[in-house]
Write a protein that holds these residues in place. Structure first.
Motif, PDB file in Angstrom:
ATOM      1  N   LEU A 133      -6.312 -10.501  -1.786  1.00 44.84           N
ATOM      2  CA  LEU A 133      -5.560  -9.246  -1.663  1.00 44.84           C
ATOM      3  C   LEU A 133      -6.526  -8.065  -1.594  1.00 44.84           C
ATOM      4  O   LEU A 133      -7.449  -7.966  -2.403  1.00 44.84           O
ATOM      5  N   HIS A 134      -6.333  -7.211  -0.622  1.00 44.45           N
ATOM      6  CA  HIS A 134      -7.185  -6.031  -0.469  1.00 44.45           C
ATOM      7  C   HIS A 134      -6.409  -4.918   0.218  1.00 44.45           C
ATOM      8  O   HIS A 134      -5.340  -5.146   0.778  1.00 44.45           O
ATOM      9  N   GLN A 135      -6.965  -3.714   0.165  1.00 47.62           N
ATOM     10  CA  GLN A 135      -6.466  -2.589   0.958  1.00 47.62           C
ATOM     11  C   GLN A 135      -7.507  -2.299   2.028  1.00 47.62           C
ATOM     12  O   GLN A 135      -8.693  -2.499   1.800  1.00 47.62           O
ATOM     13  N   GLY A 160       1.892  -6.979   0.168  1.00 45.18           N
ATOM     14  CA  GLY A 160       2.151  -6.486  -1.182  1.00 45.18           C
ATOM     15  C   GLY A 160       2.544  -5.026  -1.205  1.00 45.18           C
ATOM     16  O   GLY A 160       2.984  -4.469  -0.197  1.00 45.18           O
ATOM     17  N   ARG A 164      -2.436  -3.582  -6.867  1.00 51.16           N
ATOM     18  CA  ARG A 164      -2.837  -4.979  -6.692  1.00 51.16           C
ATOM     19  C   ARG A 164      -1.839  -5.959  -7.322  1.00 51.16           C
ATOM     20  O   ARG A 164      -1.590  -7.043  -6.798  1.00 51.16           O
ATOM     21  N   THR A 168       4.329  -9.766  -3.893  1.00 45.24           N
ATOM     22  CA  THR A 168       4.055  -9.874  -2.457  1.00 45.24           C
ATOM     23  C   THR A 168       5.168 -10.675  -1.781  1.00 45.24           C
ATOM     24  O   THR A 168       5.834 -11.479  -2.429  1.00 45.24           O
ATOM     25  N   TYR A 189      -1.530  -3.349  -0.244  1.00 44.00           N
ATOM     26  CA  TYR A 189      -2.336  -4.555  -0.468  1.00 44.00           C
ATOM     27  C   TYR A 189      -1.809  -5.677   0.407  1.00 44.00           C
ATOM     28  O   TYR A 189      -0.602  -5.776   0.667  1.00 44.00           O
ATOM     29  N   HIS A 190      -2.728  -6.526   0.873  1.00 39.42           N
ATOM     30  CA  HIS A 190      -2.347  -7.667   1.711  1.00 39.42           C
ATOM     31  C   HIS A 190      -3.454  -8.703   1.660  1.00 39.42           C
ATOM     32  O   HIS A 190      -4.593  -8.396   1.270  1.00 39.42           O
ATOM     33  N   GLY A 191      -3.121  -9.937   2.050  1.00 42.67           N
ATOM     34  CA  GLY A 191      -4.105 -11.011   2.056  1.00 42.67           C
ATOM     35  C   GLY A 191      -3.582 -12.194   2.857  1.00 42.67           C
ATOM     36  O   GLY A 191      -2.504 -12.116   3.454  1.00 42.67           O
TER      37      GLY A 191
END
Ligand code: MD6
Ligand code: FE
Length: 216
Positions: A133-135, A160, A164, A168, A189-191
């Protein structure tokens, strides 16, 4: 008119609004696929895929390269955009016209006119490779969208919230799917979950993701 709606359904690629400012265009990259794949091969031949290390010294499970004026890189010094490929010492390969056209058309379809990316990050996933997960916040102008193209083996994308720890939702991304990511969702946030074993006629066991940005 019912007939017109039905007709549109059959002709138009499916599009879904995933969140405010985030649109999934199913199969959008399939038109012009052959040229896209050829151009992708040529880019990777000039600047090969490699596993970069993060500032903490761990190699990423995803192999990466770039094309365009700027490329996203990470090493012991951290994340940044750079005009040169650190492996070849040369500028990143020129962004192919097919890439620019696809990115601009997808952005327009999602309501972002005149999208001219200067960076395309190419991510290659083999089975087990994942993206935590990151931005995305290394770009200068958050008013510009990101266009994300999925190719090869399907993956599960996690979308998400703005923290964090927010919950999601899972979205399956198939060969040819495009996400346009902007506006109010730009800093979500997404991954990507670890890639499952699979096979695609052109990509074998791999998934490739292209993300187009206005980075500079
Ligand atoms: C991937 N994508 O799909 C990783 N970031 O392999 C991303 O990290 C991403 O798809 C920003 C916008 C769209 C994305
Ligand atoms: Fe991202």
């Amino acid at each position: 008119m019912v007939e017109t709606d039905l007709f549109d359904e059959l002709l138009e690629p499916k599009r879904w609004s995933l969140a405010d400012g985030t649109m999934l265009l199913c199969g959008f990259a399939l038109q012009g696929e052959a040229v896209l794949l050829n151009d992708l091969k040529s880019v990777i031949a000039q600047s090969p895929l490699r596993h970069m290390v993060t500032s903490s010294g761990f190699a990423m499970s995803v192999a990466m390269t770039n094309c365009g004026k700027l490329g996203w890189v990470t090493d012991r010094k951290g994340y940044r955009y750079d005009a040169l490929d650190p492996n070849t010492g040369a500028p990143w390969p020129v962004m192919p016209a097919s890439f620019l056209a696809l990115a601009a058309q997808a952005a327009l379809e999602a309501g972002f006119a005149d999208f001219v990316p200067d960076a395309c990050l190419i991510n290659q996933y083999k089975p087990g490779a994942r993206m935590g997960l990151h931005q995305d916040k290394d770009e200068r102008d958050f008013s510009q969208p990101i266009v994300s193209v999925s190719l090869g083996v399907p993956a599960t994308f996690l979308l998400g919230g703005f923290e964090r720890a927010d919950k999601t939702v899972k979205i399956q991304l198939n060969h040819g799917d495009v996400i346009v990511w902007g506006g109010a969702s730009r800093l979500r946030y997404h991954g990507v979950l670890p890639l499952k074993a699979g096979h695609h006629p052109a990509f074998g066991l791999c998934r490739i993701n292209l993300t187009f940005r206005k980075a500079g």
